[in-house]
Design an enzyme around this catalytic site. Structure first.
Site, PDB file in Angstrom:
ATOM      1  N   HIS A  30       1.880   4.381  -2.936  1.00 61.71           N
ATOM      2  CA  HIS A  30       1.991   5.836  -2.804  1.00 61.71           C
ATOM      3  C   HIS A  30       3.370   6.309  -3.264  1.00 61.71           C
ATOM      4  O   HIS A  30       3.506   7.343  -3.928  1.00 61.71           O
ATOM      5  CB  HIS A  30       1.803   6.242  -1.337  1.00 61.71           C
ATOM      6  CG  HIS A  30       0.391   6.239  -0.858  1.00 61.71           C
ATOM      7  ND1 HIS A  30      -0.638   6.862  -1.534  1.00 61.71           N
ATOM      8  CD2 HIS A  30      -0.172   5.707   0.265  1.00 61.71           C
ATOM      9  CE1 HIS A  30      -1.766   6.705  -0.859  1.00 61.71           C
ATOM     10  NE2 HIS A  30      -1.509   6.005   0.231  1.00 61.71           N
TER      11      HIS A  30
ATOM     12  N   HIS B 123       3.702   6.558  -6.915  1.00 61.61           N
ATOM     13  CA  HIS B 123       2.983   7.749  -7.374  1.00 61.61           C
ATOM     14  C   HIS B 123       3.890   8.975  -7.281  1.00 61.61           C
ATOM     15  O   HIS B 123       3.907   9.830  -8.172  1.00 61.61           O
ATOM     16  CB  HIS B 123       1.724   7.928  -6.516  1.00 61.61           C
ATOM     17  CG  HIS B 123       0.656   8.763  -7.151  1.00 61.61           C
ATOM     18  ND1 HIS B 123      -0.520   9.076  -6.496  1.00 61.61           N
ATOM     19  CD2 HIS B 123       0.570   9.372  -8.348  1.00 61.61           C
ATOM     20  CE1 HIS B 123      -1.275   9.814  -7.279  1.00 61.61           C
ATOM     21  NE2 HIS B 123      -0.629  10.014  -8.415  1.00 61.61           N
TER      22      HIS B 123
ATOM     23  N   HIS C   9       0.833  -1.210   0.000  1.00 59.95           N
ATOM     24  CA  HIS C   9       0.000   0.000   0.000  1.00 59.95           C
ATOM     25  C   HIS C   9       0.868   1.261   0.000  1.00 59.95           C
ATOM     26  O   HIS C   9       0.736   2.134  -0.878  1.00 59.95           O
ATOM     27  CB  HIS C   9      -0.923  -0.017   1.214  1.00 59.95           C
ATOM     28  CG  HIS C   9      -1.825   1.164   1.323  1.00 59.95           C
ATOM     29  ND1 HIS C   9      -3.164   1.112   1.018  1.00 59.95           N
ATOM     30  CD2 HIS C   9      -1.587   2.453   1.713  1.00 59.95           C
ATOM     31  CE1 HIS C   9      -3.707   2.306   1.201  1.00 59.95           C
ATOM     32  NE2 HIS C   9      -2.765   3.133   1.634  1.00 59.95           N
ATOM     33  N   GLU C  10       1.761   1.361   0.982  1.00 61.23           N
ATOM     34  CA  GLU C  10       2.591   2.567   1.074  1.00 61.23           C
ATOM     35  C   GLU C  10       3.561   2.668  -0.104  1.00 61.23           C
ATOM     36  O   GLU C  10       3.888   3.764  -0.561  1.00 61.23           O
ATOM     37  CB  GLU C  10       3.354   2.581   2.400  1.00 61.23           C
ATOM     38  CG  GLU C  10       2.468   2.563   3.642  1.00 61.23           C
ATOM     39  CD  GLU C  10       1.388   3.635   3.648  1.00 61.23           C
ATOM     40  OE1 GLU C  10       1.595   4.701   3.031  1.00 61.23           O
ATOM     41  OE2 GLU C  10       0.340   3.407   4.267  1.00 61.23           O
TER      42      GLU C  10
END
Length: 695
Positions: free
Chosen positions: A490, A493, A486-487
């Site tokens: 990010h 991104h 999940h992190e």
């Protein structure tokens, strides 16, 4: 020499953490504000007619950005009492400085003049202009003088309160520990949890015994495995009554004040409530759309969630007797037992295959397989704590892409939870036509004739994973692997960003879009082809058995409806606070319980309260935005369905996702970007199918 007052002479302009003196922070903040004021004065004194180039796209001094980025990131990841005190001192000054800029009438007049000209701008330029102009409006630039003074006061107070709220939560969490000396009381706990608790006892200076804390790697296994019901209740109550006690850390009044201040700010600006103010810059757009999504999820998932809870309760009665009433401190334990009965799978079975070192290789390898990027550890890049590692990230063609910091384990100086952050955003930097860059400051797409170089980002992922013990390396749960993915989503991104303006870079997107790249990556956690790249037993080297993976996949939707309703409950509470149009002076605990009534699945426990420790919506960036996780879940399921159709490792699909979503930051409306990747708007169907509610 204050390290923040000039560009860092370090690899890739990374922060020279080892050279920072504590006094550098305040000095650099004050100097940074002074320099920004000078820049502002030059801008408003410019006799030339306002243009995009001389009013919007102007060079600005980055001193303040450098020091505040570092300071406030460390305030979350590696704080101490001196930093906490400095935050209390400097936050109102920084808030006032920012307000002085945004409430400068001459500056706003120039911005408005550019806006009114309807210039022929690029899509990205127009997006920046629109957001800058709207930013002035949302910061009170159109208010009269009396209202501007009130706006300043409200923001100053809010700035102080949110910091106090966060500090209270961290300190109250750190002060609690459960010390056990009788091993019989810990029946049911796996050896990994006992080893971690034994190490915690030694670190706390205890002679033998076991120490359990409220940090997730300690708390969650305890609640899942401990057979001693009274101890489970004790830990549950400790965790769920944080910041409610009659001491300096009580956050109940802070909750009221924060909610009221945000409502007042919104209404001062002409909005009916804080949610309406926030949602103007969200994909959801209106509170009706948010409530509509939450209600849609309740209708689809609540019947199944009730069934799931009842099945756990029936198992508990079968074990404990028909008079047994299941309480919240019982649910994780008996839910785990039912999962074992049905699927013969639990977190401890998987831990040996998820050695952190291997998981890192797996997650990085996934990015290499999808996008061709590579990761190289750099021991010469300074880090802020000995546990942190720095990685040089290079693109498929060998060009430098970013620096990534990884910080995996809990400590008393770190906030709980997990997050990604940036120490430096990507943007196109104006450079001399004759400028050259050495190996450690090279930039993508730069040559001697260009007027800009691509200044690449420095990003960090911060987590609170299971620590290594004296007898074993750090062995993660599947949930922790999913959190890492999940992190890391990010981080991708941020690292893939390729835009012109810093304020539109990377994760600077609408909050209900920012979770798409992160939640998208979680889909890979149960894919056999991914697991086989890294999931090897830390002692034997044997790969994770296919039969075990199949059990993981079959159990994936176990209690999925319950988990969905839990997330929806948080969204309901968030919206309950921030759709208020009148002053809030109710009992915080009672208000919370009422907000949760539509999705109540377990008995209410008097004295417990989440609002006082719900940092996402109080001191984080998710006020009137917690629904974003579910909103983005619709997007991530829909996006992954494209990969499932075209191949989960399909490089062309990944390249399209990178080009249309991951690299574009906030340069266009999120739905425009998503539809360009997807070829149409998302639907809830893929999520319902993934959760087993639709064929």
């Amino acid at each position: 020499m204050n390290v923040f007052l000039s560009k860092y002479k370090t690899p890739y302009e990374t922060i020279p953490f080892n050279e920072i003196k504590f006094e550098d922070y305040e000095e650099a903040m004050m100097e940074g504000m002074r320099r920004e004021n000078e820049d502002l004065q030059r801008l408003i004194d410019n006799p030339e007619e306002p243009t995009f180039e001389n009013t919007i796209d102007v060079d600005d001094d980055k001193t303040l950005n450098r020091v505040t980025n570092t300071f406030f990131n460390l305030l979350s990841a590696d704080t101490n009492d001196a930093m906490d005190e400095l935050a209390q001192k400097m936050s109102p000054l920084l808030t006032e400085h920012q307000q002085n800029i945004m409430l400068n009438e001459k500056y706003f007049a120039r911005v408005k003049a550019v806006k009114d000209k309807n210039l022929a701008l690029t899509t990205e330029e127009q997006r920046l202009l629109d957001l800058v102009y709207e930013g002035f409006e949302r910061s009170g630039a159109t208010l009269d003088e009396d209202k501007k003074k009130e706006f300043r006061r409200l923001n100053q107070e809010l700035s102080m309160l949110t910091i106090q709220y966060a500090q209270n939560e961290l300190k109250d969490t750190n002060e609690y520990s459960l010390y056990i000396t009788n091993e019989e009381e810990l029946k049911g706990l796996p050896q990994t949890a006992l080893d971690a608790a034994s190490l915690a006892a030694k670190e706390a200076g205890k002679e033998g015994g076991w120490v359990f804390t409220l940090h997730a790697p300690s708390f969650m296994p305890f609640m899942t495995y401990c057979e001693n019901r009274e101890l489970r209740k004790q830990m549950y109550m400790a965790r769920n009554t944080l910041c409610t006690h009659d001491n300096a850390y009580n956050n109940k009044e802070n909750v009221k004040k924060i909610v009221n201040l945000r409502r007042e700010i919104a209404q001062l600006l002409g909005y009916k409530n804080w949610a309406q103010y926030v949602l103007k810059r969200r994909m959801a757009e209106t509170e009706e759309n948010v409530i509509g999504l939450l209600n849609q999820l309740i209708e689809a998932y609540m019947p199944q969630a009730k069934k799931e809870v009842e099945e756990v309760a029936q198992l508990a009665k079968r074990i404990e007797g028909n008079d047994f009433e299941m309480m919240p401190w019982d649910f994780p334990h008996y839910s785990h037992l039912l999962k074992m009965e049905r699927y013969n799978i639990d977190a401890e079975m998987l831990r040996p295959y998820f050695e952190l070192k291997r998981v890192i290789e797996g997650v990085f390898g996934l990015a290499t397989r999808l996008y061709g990027i590579t990761f190289h550890k750099r021991t010469d890049i300074q880090v802020y704590h000995p546990e942190v590692e720095a990685w040089e990230v290079r693109d498929e063609n060998g060009d430098f892409l970013a620096v990534l910091y990884t910080d995996f384990h809990p400590r008393k100086s770190k906030q709980g939870g997990a997050w990604m952050t940036s120490y430096k955003e990507q943007y196109l930097e104006k450079v001399s036509l004759t400028g050259t860059k050495d190996k450690d400051t090279e930039a993508i797409g730069q040559d001697k004739s260009s007027e800009t170089s691509d200044s690449r980002p420095v990003v960090s992922v911060v987590m609170n994973f299971t620590k290594p013990t004296e007898t074993a390396p750090a062995l993660l749960t599947l949930g922790e692997v999913e959190t890492f993915l999940h992190e890391f989503g990010h981080a991708l991104h941020g690292m893939f960003s390729k835009v012109r303006f810093e304020s539109l870079s990377g994760t600077n997107v609408y909050r209900d879009f920012v979770e798409l790249p992160s939640q998208f990556m979680e889909n890979y956690a149960v894919e056999p082809e991914f697991l086989h790249t890294f999931a090897f037993h830390y002692q034997t080297g044997e790969p994770i058995p296919n039969e075990l993976i199949e059990r993981i996949r079959k159990s994936r939707n176990y209690n999925a409806a319950y988990a969905c309703m839990r997330q929806v409950s948080f969204g309901l509470l968030d919206m309950a606070y921030y759709t208020l149009e009148k002053p809030f002076d109710e009992d915080v605990e009672a208000f919370e319980k009422k907000a949760w009534e539509p999705v109540k699945l377990l008995p209410t426990v008097s004295g417990t309260c989440m609002s006082v420790q719900f940092s996402h919506i109080m001191d984080g960036g998710y006020s009137a935005g917690y629904y974003s996780y579910k909103w983005a879940e619709v997007l991530d399921a829909d996006a992954f369905s494209v990969f499932q159709k075209e191949g989960i490792f399909n490089k062309e699909t990944a390249a399209r996702f990178r080009k249309e979503v991951l690299s574009r930051g906030g340069t266009e409306h999120p739905m425009t970007l998503y539809k360009r990747f997807r070829g149409g708007e998302p639907t809830i169907d893929a999520l319902l199918k993934r959760n087993g509610l639709k064929q």
